[in-house]
Write a protein that holds these residues in place. Structure first.
Motif, PDB file in Angstrom:
ATOM      1  N   ILE A  96       0.836  -1.203   0.000  1.00  0.00           N
ATOM      2  CA  ILE A  96       0.000   0.000   0.000  1.00  0.00           C
ATOM      3  C   ILE A  96       0.871   1.253   0.000  1.00  0.00           C
ATOM      4  N   ALA A  97       1.920   1.249   0.829  1.00  0.00           N
ATOM      5  CA  ALA A  97       2.822   2.406   0.911  1.00  0.00           C
ATOM      6  C   ALA A  97       3.514   2.657  -0.420  1.00  0.00           C
ATOM      7  N   VAL A  98       3.946   1.597  -1.090  1.00  0.00           N
ATOM      8  CA  VAL A  98       4.605   1.735  -2.392  1.00  0.00           C
ATOM      9  C   VAL A  98       3.646   2.347  -3.410  1.00  0.00           C
ATOM     10  N   PHE A  99       2.404   1.876  -3.408  1.00  0.00           N
ATOM     11  CA  PHE A  99       1.416   2.418  -4.349  1.00  0.00           C
ATOM     12  C   PHE A  99       1.143   3.895  -4.070  1.00  0.00           C
ATOM     13  N   VAL A 100       0.989   4.247  -2.792  1.00  0.00           N
ATOM     14  CA  VAL A 100       0.736   5.648  -2.422  1.00  0.00           C
ATOM     15  C   VAL A 100       1.896   6.540  -2.864  1.00  0.00           C
ATOM     16  N   ALA A 101       3.127   6.086  -2.593  1.00  0.00           N
ATOM     17  CA  ALA A 101       4.304   6.868  -2.981  1.00  0.00           C
ATOM     18  C   ALA A 101       4.393   7.016  -4.495  1.00  0.00           C
TER      19      ALA A 101
END
Length: 309
Positions: free
Chosen positions: A166-171
């Motif tokens: 999720i963090a990778v997608f948000v970034a």
């Protein structure tokens, strides 16, 4: 390498992914962040205090001992995550303000916040670990899902991989699909030209620091599920995060980099450590291998920059 080993490497990479995603934005601005490790300790100590099963042995700044078991589990988890993010954002924003307003290099501003956090944590906790997290909460967030047998191995899927994805997608979305992301590349590539074109270098710089603080806070929260948190938690994590970004192609000269590169860099470094440990290579010699990889990656970056000039 079998599937359980791959999942183990991804699990070890998942929390460190947050630190690399945070520092990657600062490197994109031709900066860096030396406070990552202390941010990890800060958020982990807060999380450990709130999610400890029963009364804590740590007296924070002489106050306590603390016992938060009267709160509901959901409230304790939410409070720990929010406070971890808020405190990391606060210190990151302080460093960001000095860098953005006084044109202070992030090396200096984050070195200062690193020392401040380090001193406050050791003074406040006397260096005492806050203890383990409630087992049920630890299993719910940092445990594993049982998948079943595959190729003769019993497969379990680490839950920590999910927030990392999720963090990778948000970034990735922020970097590639927002005006703020485009402004990051513009400021990192040429701040003077960005300013002339109407971009606020101050607010973009401060925004990148705040964004980094959010990632650090989330990562620090999850870090507490992997080990007993203390003021010494996260020692040296800033070097691993910076190295992962550089190996992944995020240029120290600013304005060049991809989220996929930072992600790949984290996995490469984690996989290298795992493989060297599996082969029985002395822990101290592992630093030699990491150092050589960093030199090679930065040298390639320098060569590309010189050719471009």
């Amino acid at each position: 390498m079998n599937l359980p080993n791959i999942f183990t490497i991804l699990e070890q990479s998942s929390v460190r992914m947050f630190y690399a995603l945070g520092v990657a934005g600062l490197i994109l601005l031709a900066g860096t962040d030396l406070s990552v490790g202390r941010m990890v300790a800060l958020g982990s100590v807060i999380t450990g205090l709130l999610l400890h099963p029963g009364e804590n042995i740590v007296k924070l700044f002489g106050l306590g001992p603390w016992n938060f078991t009267a709160m509901s589990v959901g409230s304790r988890i939410a409070t720990a995550l929010i406070l971890s993010i808020l405190f990391c954002v606060m210190f990151s924003a302080i460093a960001g303000f000095f860098s953005a307003y006084f044109k202070m290099h992030p090396f200096i501003s984050t070195l200062a916040t690193q020392l401040i956090i380090y001193g406050l944590l050791f003074f406040g906790t006397s260096g005492t670990p806050v203890g383990s997290i409630d087992r049920n909460i630890k299993d719910a967030i940092g445990g594993r899902w049982e998948i079943g047998s595959f190729g003769g191995d019993f497969i379990t899927f680490p839950k920590l991989i999910v927030p990392a994805i999720i963090a990778v997608f948000v970034a990735w979305f922020i970097w590639n699909k927002t005006t703020f992301g485009k402004n990051m590349f513009a400021v990192g590539g040429n701040p003077e030209a960005a300013s002339v074109s109407g971009i606020s270098v101050f607010w973009v710089t401060l925004g990148v620091f705040v964004m980094a603080g959010v990632f650090y806070g989330c990562g620090a929260f999850l870090e507490a599920f992997r080990a007993n948190a203390s003021a010494g938690t996260g020692q040296g994590y800033e070097m691993d995060a910076i190295a992962a970004c550089v190996v992944g192609g995020v240029s120290f000269y600013g304005g060049i980099g991809k989220i996929s590169g930072a992600v790949l860099g984290v996995i490469i470094f984690t996989g290298l450590t795992y493989c060297l440990t599996f082969l029985g290579i002395d822990t101290n010699l592992q630093f030699v291998f990491k150092g050589l990889i960093i030199l090679a990656a930065v040298s390639l970056d320098c060569v590309k920059y010189l050719k471009k000039k």
